[in-house]
Design a protein around this motif. Structure first.
Motif, PDB file in Angstrom:
ATOM      1  N   GLY A 160       0.843  -1.179   0.000  1.00  0.00           N
ATOM      2  CA  GLY A 160       0.000   0.000   0.000  1.00  0.00           C
ATOM      3  C   GLY A 160       0.880   1.231   0.000  1.00  0.00           C
ATOM      4  N   ASP A 161       0.319   2.357  -0.425  1.00  0.00           N
ATOM      5  CA  ASP A 161       1.081   3.591  -0.312  1.00  0.00           C
ATOM      6  C   ASP A 161       0.425   4.499   0.728  1.00  0.00           C
ATOM      7  OD1 ASP A 161      -1.019   5.009  -1.555  1.00  0.00           O
ATOM      8  OD2 ASP A 161      -0.077   4.947  -3.525  1.00  0.00           O
ATOM      9  N   THR A 162       1.089   5.572   1.037  1.00  0.00           N
ATOM     10  CA  THR A 162       0.622   6.427   2.126  1.00  0.00           C
ATOM     11  C   THR A 162      -0.681   7.154   1.796  1.00  0.00           C
ATOM     12  OG1 THR A 162       2.037   8.226   1.313  1.00  0.00           O
ATOM     13  CG2 THR A 162       2.941   6.769   3.023  1.00  0.00           C
ATOM     14  N   ALA A 163      -1.115   7.094   0.536  1.00  0.00           N
ATOM     15  CA  ALA A 163      -2.401   7.660   0.143  1.00  0.00           C
ATOM     16  C   ALA A 163      -3.533   6.654   0.294  1.00  0.00           C
ATOM     17  CB  ALA A 163      -2.344   8.159  -1.301  1.00  0.00           C
ATOM     18  N   GLY A 164      -3.192   5.400   0.656  1.00  0.00           N
ATOM     19  CA  GLY A 164      -4.208   4.380   0.882  1.00  0.00           C
ATOM     20  C   GLY A 164      -4.482   3.470  -0.292  1.00  0.00           C
ATOM     21  N   ASN A 165      -3.763   3.623  -1.392  1.00  0.00           N
ATOM     22  CA  ASN A 165      -3.921   2.708  -2.525  1.00  0.00           C
ATOM     23  C   ASN A 165      -3.378   1.334  -2.145  1.00  0.00           C
ATOM     24  OD1 ASN A 165      -4.893   4.664  -4.581  1.00  0.00           O
ATOM     25  ND2 ASN A 165      -2.884   5.596  -4.222  1.00  0.00           N
ATOM     26  N   LEU A 166      -4.110   0.272  -2.522  1.00  0.00           N
ATOM     27  CA  LEU A 166      -3.758  -1.073  -2.066  1.00  0.00           C
ATOM     28  C   LEU A 166      -3.591  -2.050  -3.225  1.00  0.00           C
ATOM     29  CD1 LEU A 166      -6.356  -1.447   0.849  1.00  0.00           C
ATOM     30  CD2 LEU A 166      -4.005  -0.579   1.000  1.00  0.00           C
ATOM     31  N   VAL A 167      -2.629  -2.971  -3.049  1.00  0.00           N
ATOM     32  CA  VAL A 167      -2.407  -4.073  -3.978  1.00  0.00           C
ATOM     33  C   VAL A 167      -2.447  -5.367  -3.171  1.00  0.00           C
ATOM     34  CG1 VAL A 167      -0.814  -5.154  -5.608  1.00  0.00           C
ATOM     35  CG2 VAL A 167      -0.950  -2.659  -5.465  1.00  0.00           C
ATOM     36  N   TYR A 168      -3.294  -6.316  -3.597  1.00  0.00           N
ATOM     37  CA  TYR A 168      -3.400  -7.612  -2.912  1.00  0.00           C
ATOM     38  C   TYR A 168      -2.618  -8.659  -3.695  1.00  0.00           C
ATOM     39  CZ  TYR A 168      -7.357  -4.990  -1.079  1.00  0.00           C
ATOM     40  OH  TYR A 168      -8.147  -4.012  -0.538  1.00  0.00           O
ATOM     41  N   ARG A 169      -2.251  -9.727  -3.009  1.00  0.00           N
ATOM     42  CA  ARG A 169      -1.453 -10.780  -3.648  1.00  0.00           C
ATOM     43  C   ARG A 169      -2.114 -12.133  -3.490  1.00  0.00           C
ATOM     44  NH1 ARG A 169       3.015 -14.141  -2.185  1.00  0.00           N
ATOM     45  NH2 ARG A 169       4.434 -14.472  -3.957  1.00  0.00           N
ATOM     46  N   LYS A 170      -2.370 -12.781  -4.609  1.00  0.00           N
ATOM     47  CA  LYS A 170      -2.871 -14.154  -4.651  1.00  0.00           C
ATOM     48  C   LYS A 170      -4.129 -14.335  -3.797  1.00  0.00           C
ATOM     49  CE  LYS A 170       1.528 -16.029  -6.152  1.00  0.00           C
ATOM     50  NZ  LYS A 170       2.579 -17.052  -5.982  1.00  0.00           N
ATOM     51  N   THR A 171      -4.143 -15.329  -2.887  1.00  0.00           N
ATOM     52  CA  THR A 171      -5.362 -15.651  -2.157  1.00  0.00           C
ATOM     53  C   THR A 171      -5.846 -14.510  -1.275  1.00  0.00           C
ATOM     54  OG1 THR A 171      -4.621 -17.963  -2.110  1.00  0.00           O
ATOM     55  CG2 THR A 171      -6.455 -17.409  -0.698  1.00  0.00           C
TER      56      THR A 171
END
Length: 233
Positions: A160-171
């Protein structure tokens, strides 16, 4: 607006209260916001309604909140791995609203999209349909399910970045993205926190507009729920 907090306890300060509805991401023990669950337990908030695919296991995930009897009701699709859950439910100490897994996912997605209700064929003619509005479309029976909006959503992401954008991984990309949109307040924990611009925009799953607070929870132990290995040849 500074969304970054030093730890999970600080991130939940001023948010938690008795009787609130909490969405908790994760599938089994994958993608669990475990630091935030611990902080919710430490807050002492009780009579909680928890929306989650499952109730964790004994000693992990929402199983910790069941052990402290902070959960009044579970809205779930699977609860089979938790002995404490079974004991409390059979003793009449815990309410349960069972949902087919696809229905639960769509109720959460609908809540995040501002859709108050929808019709589905899943559950027609079963106990799931009891007390629900039924309609016929193109000669087929459907029941109405309502969207879910939580007072608080707790989610776990890979980066995630400090602006709150998120990246999830696999399961871990399970119920987390939908729940992030369906909380009046969403708090995220990530394994790695970076500055804005360091995440590829095409790889972002949850835009930061949905996330009010974020923490870096690393390092993680990565518990395995059921270890299965192949026999030696």
């Amino acid at each position: 607006m500074n969304k970054v907090y030093p730890n999970a306890k600080a991130a939940l300060e001023g948010i938690t209260r008795d009787g609130m509805m909490v969405m908790c991401g994760g599938f089994g023990l994958s993608g669990l916001p475990e630091r935030l669950i611990d902080a919710l337990m430490e807050s002492g908030a009780k009579n909680l309604t928890c929306v989650s695919n499952n109730a964790g296991v004994d000693g992990a995930g929402l199983g910790k909140l069941l052990a402290t009897r902070q959960i009044k009701k579970m809205i779930s699709s699977y609860v089979g791995e938790n002995k404490i859950f079974a004991q409390q439910y059979l003793a009449g100490e815990l309410e349960l609203e069972f949902n087919p897994q696809g229905t639960l996912a769509e109720r959460i997605r609908a809540g995040g999209a501002g859709i108050p209700a929808f019709f589905t064929k899943t559950g027609v003619g079963t106990l799931i349909a009891e007390g629900k509005e039924e309609r016929v479309f193109n000669g087929e029976r459907y029941i109405m399910e309502t969207g879910l909006v939580a007072d608080l959503s707790l989610v776990k992401a890979w980066k995630g970045d400090t602006a709150g954008n998120l990246v999830y991984r696999k399961t871990a990309r399970n119920f987390n993205p939908a729940m992030a949109t369906a909380g009046k307040i969403t708090v995220a924990e990530v394994e790695e926190l970076v500055e804005p611009g360091q995440l590829d925009p095409d790889h972002i799953h949850t835009p930061g507009i949905y996330v009010q607070r974020i923490i870096c929870g690393a390092p993680y132990n990565k518990i395995i729920e059921n270890r299965t290995v192949r026999k030696r040849g």
